[in-house]
Scaffold this active site. Sequence first.
Site, PDB file in Angstrom:
ATOM      1  N   ARG A  91      48.801 -16.366  22.821  1.00  0.00           N
ATOM      2  CA  ARG A  91      49.019 -15.295  21.860  1.00  0.00           C
ATOM      3  C   ARG A  91      50.124 -15.722  20.903  1.00  0.00           C
ATOM      4  O   ARG A  91      50.990 -16.522  21.236  1.00  0.00           O
ATOM      5  CB  ARG A  91      49.421 -14.005  22.580  1.00  0.00           C
ATOM      6  CG  ARG A  91      48.423 -13.520  23.626  1.00  0.00           C
ATOM      7  CD  ARG A  91      48.972 -12.321  24.383  1.00  0.00           C
ATOM      8  NE  ARG A  91      48.020 -11.807  25.369  1.00  0.00           N
ATOM      9  CZ  ARG A  91      47.967 -12.198  26.634  1.00  0.00           C
ATOM     10  NH1 ARG A  91      48.824 -13.119  27.072  1.00  0.00           N
ATOM     11  NH2 ARG A  91      47.090 -11.680  27.460  1.00  0.00           N
ATOM     12  N   TYR A 120      36.918 -11.092  25.237  1.00  0.00           N
ATOM     13  CA  TYR A 120      37.487 -12.037  24.289  1.00  0.00           C
ATOM     14  C   TYR A 120      36.610 -13.259  24.071  1.00  0.00           C
ATOM     15  O   TYR A 120      36.805 -14.006  23.117  1.00  0.00           O
ATOM     16  CB  TYR A 120      38.862 -12.512  24.775  1.00  0.00           C
ATOM     17  CG  TYR A 120      40.007 -11.641  24.354  1.00  0.00           C
ATOM     18  CD1 TYR A 120      40.857 -12.018  23.326  1.00  0.00           C
ATOM     19  CD2 TYR A 120      40.253 -10.438  24.992  1.00  0.00           C
ATOM     20  CE1 TYR A 120      41.919 -11.218  22.940  1.00  0.00           C
ATOM     21  CE2 TYR A 120      41.309  -9.636  24.620  1.00  0.00           C
ATOM     22  CZ  TYR A 120      42.139 -10.032  23.605  1.00  0.00           C
ATOM     23  OH  TYR A 120      43.185  -9.234  23.230  1.00  0.00           O
ATOM     24  N   LYS A 127      52.257 -11.447  28.973  1.00  0.00           N
ATOM     25  CA  LYS A 127      52.450  -9.999  29.077  1.00  0.00           C
ATOM     26  C   LYS A 127      52.931  -9.636  30.472  1.00  0.00           C
ATOM     27  O   LYS A 127      52.515 -10.229  31.464  1.00  0.00           O
ATOM     28  CB  LYS A 127      51.138  -9.268  28.769  1.00  0.00           C
ATOM     29  CG  LYS A 127      50.737  -9.301  27.299  1.00  0.00           C
ATOM     30  CD  LYS A 127      49.499  -8.450  27.069  1.00  0.00           C
ATOM     31  CE  LYS A 127      49.146  -8.371  25.599  1.00  0.00           C
ATOM     32  NZ  LYS A 127      47.939  -7.533  25.368  1.00  0.00           N
ATOM     33  N   HIS A 163      44.910 -13.512  31.136  1.00  0.00           N
ATOM     34  CA  HIS A 163      44.406 -12.156  31.315  1.00  0.00           C
ATOM     35  C   HIS A 163      44.564 -11.715  32.762  1.00  0.00           C
ATOM     36  O   HIS A 163      44.233 -12.467  33.688  1.00  0.00           O
ATOM     37  CB  HIS A 163      42.933 -12.068  30.931  1.00  0.00           C
ATOM     38  CG  HIS A 163      42.682 -12.175  29.466  1.00  0.00           C
ATOM     39  ND1 HIS A 163      41.525 -12.688  28.932  1.00  0.00           N
ATOM     40  CD2 HIS A 163      43.461 -11.841  28.406  1.00  0.00           C
ATOM     41  CE1 HIS A 163      41.589 -12.656  27.623  1.00  0.00           C
ATOM     42  NE2 HIS A 163      42.756 -12.154  27.282  1.00  0.00           N
ATOM     43  N   HIS A 201      45.074 -15.014  16.357  1.00  0.00           N
ATOM     44  CA  HIS A 201      44.230 -14.447  17.409  1.00  0.00           C
ATOM     45  C   HIS A 201      42.819 -15.010  17.315  1.00  0.00           C
ATOM     46  O   HIS A 201      42.146 -15.212  18.333  1.00  0.00           O
ATOM     47  CB  HIS A 201      44.204 -12.919  17.295  1.00  0.00           C
ATOM     48  CG  HIS A 201      43.468 -12.249  18.422  1.00  0.00           C
ATOM     49  ND1 HIS A 201      43.869 -12.350  19.734  1.00  0.00           N
ATOM     50  CD2 HIS A 201      42.349 -11.498  18.432  1.00  0.00           C
ATOM     51  CE1 HIS A 201      43.027 -11.670  20.512  1.00  0.00           C
ATOM     52  NE2 HIS A 201      42.092 -11.157  19.739  1.00  0.00           N
ATOM     53  N   ARG A 242      42.863 -18.268  18.985  1.00  0.00           N
ATOM     54  CA  ARG A 242      42.850 -18.041  20.437  1.00  0.00           C
ATOM     55  C   ARG A 242      41.431 -17.768  20.912  1.00  0.00           C
ATOM     56  O   ARG A 242      40.967 -18.337  21.913  1.00  0.00           O
ATOM     57  CB  ARG A 242      43.765 -16.861  20.752  1.00  0.00           C
ATOM     58  CG  ARG A 242      43.711 -16.312  22.183  1.00  0.00           C
ATOM     59  CD  ARG A 242      44.765 -15.212  22.307  1.00  0.00           C
ATOM     60  NE  ARG A 242      44.588 -14.365  23.473  1.00  0.00           N
ATOM     61  CZ  ARG A 242      45.063 -14.648  24.697  1.00  0.00           C
ATOM     62  NH1 ARG A 242      45.702 -15.775  24.904  1.00  0.00           N
ATOM     63  NH2 ARG A 242      44.894 -13.808  25.703  1.00  0.00           N
TER      64      ARG A 242
END
Length: 300
Positions: free
Chosen positions: A146, A276, A170, A267, A241, A244
């Site tokens: 990201r 994605y 994240k 993820h 993005h 990615r």
Amino acid sequence: MEDAVAEFGRHLRAERGVSPHTLRAYLGDLNDLTGYASDLGVTDPAALEVSLLRAWLARQHALGRSRATLARRTAAARAFTRHLHRRGVLQDDPGLLLGTPKRGRELPGVITQEEAARLLDTMDAEGPLGLRDLAVLETCYATGVRVSELCGLDIDDLDTERGTVRVLGKGGRERTVPMGEPAARAVQDWLRAGRPALATDRSGPALFLGARGGRLHPTSARRIVHARIAEVGQVPDLSPHGLRHSAATHLLEGGADLRSVQEILGHASLQTTQLYTHVSVERLKHVHRQAHPRGTRSDE
């Protein structure tokens, strides 16, 4: 109500460890909710009811908010009322009665493998900024990180011997991602001949720097990607993005399994990876022709 939102923000930051982006989004959503409630004369968080929450979300829908925005605002309201219920401010949790809007499966654009090669092989990499920009695009495409993760990288996150980079994702989850030789070479060229020319006392350990020597900001990284793609030409405009997503798509087209792509992208859920990534219809048809006993057409 404003004080309750501010306290909830401190809770998210200190105890939940949410990303700055998620924190800003949630607080923005809740400030909108409190403004709507205030217009109706509701200023006490203890007076929040499901009818008010539903009316607020219905207004968002009437204003044309996207399904993704509605889903996030529903999640923000639920998290807020759950927090208030746990603190004893609300006797019951009205957020439990909210439905969940289905998010659309809109995917960012992708470039083909040939377009990716054209972009990265023909970029102008002259001077410190050119070296940096090539390293940025190579790293985005090679690792699928990201943009916030890219800008958060430090020099020590690189393992040149193993050809990997340590990424903090994240929720504070750390993962190790392979870079590949072209990206590793571009980063080494940047560290050797580019970064020293831009580094200042404020650079710290940041891997990628802005023109003034500070850590590269995600907004600047997005601008770099768009500008460099425009310079090369014959490549569709794309955001970080999109790079990615292109990386994940090309991994799958090359035969990578979905679990491996999930780990590379960072993820938490395989379901997210499925949103994605996609495999081209032509590749699926090719696999079917090769693998299925009746996959070959009679006229071939």
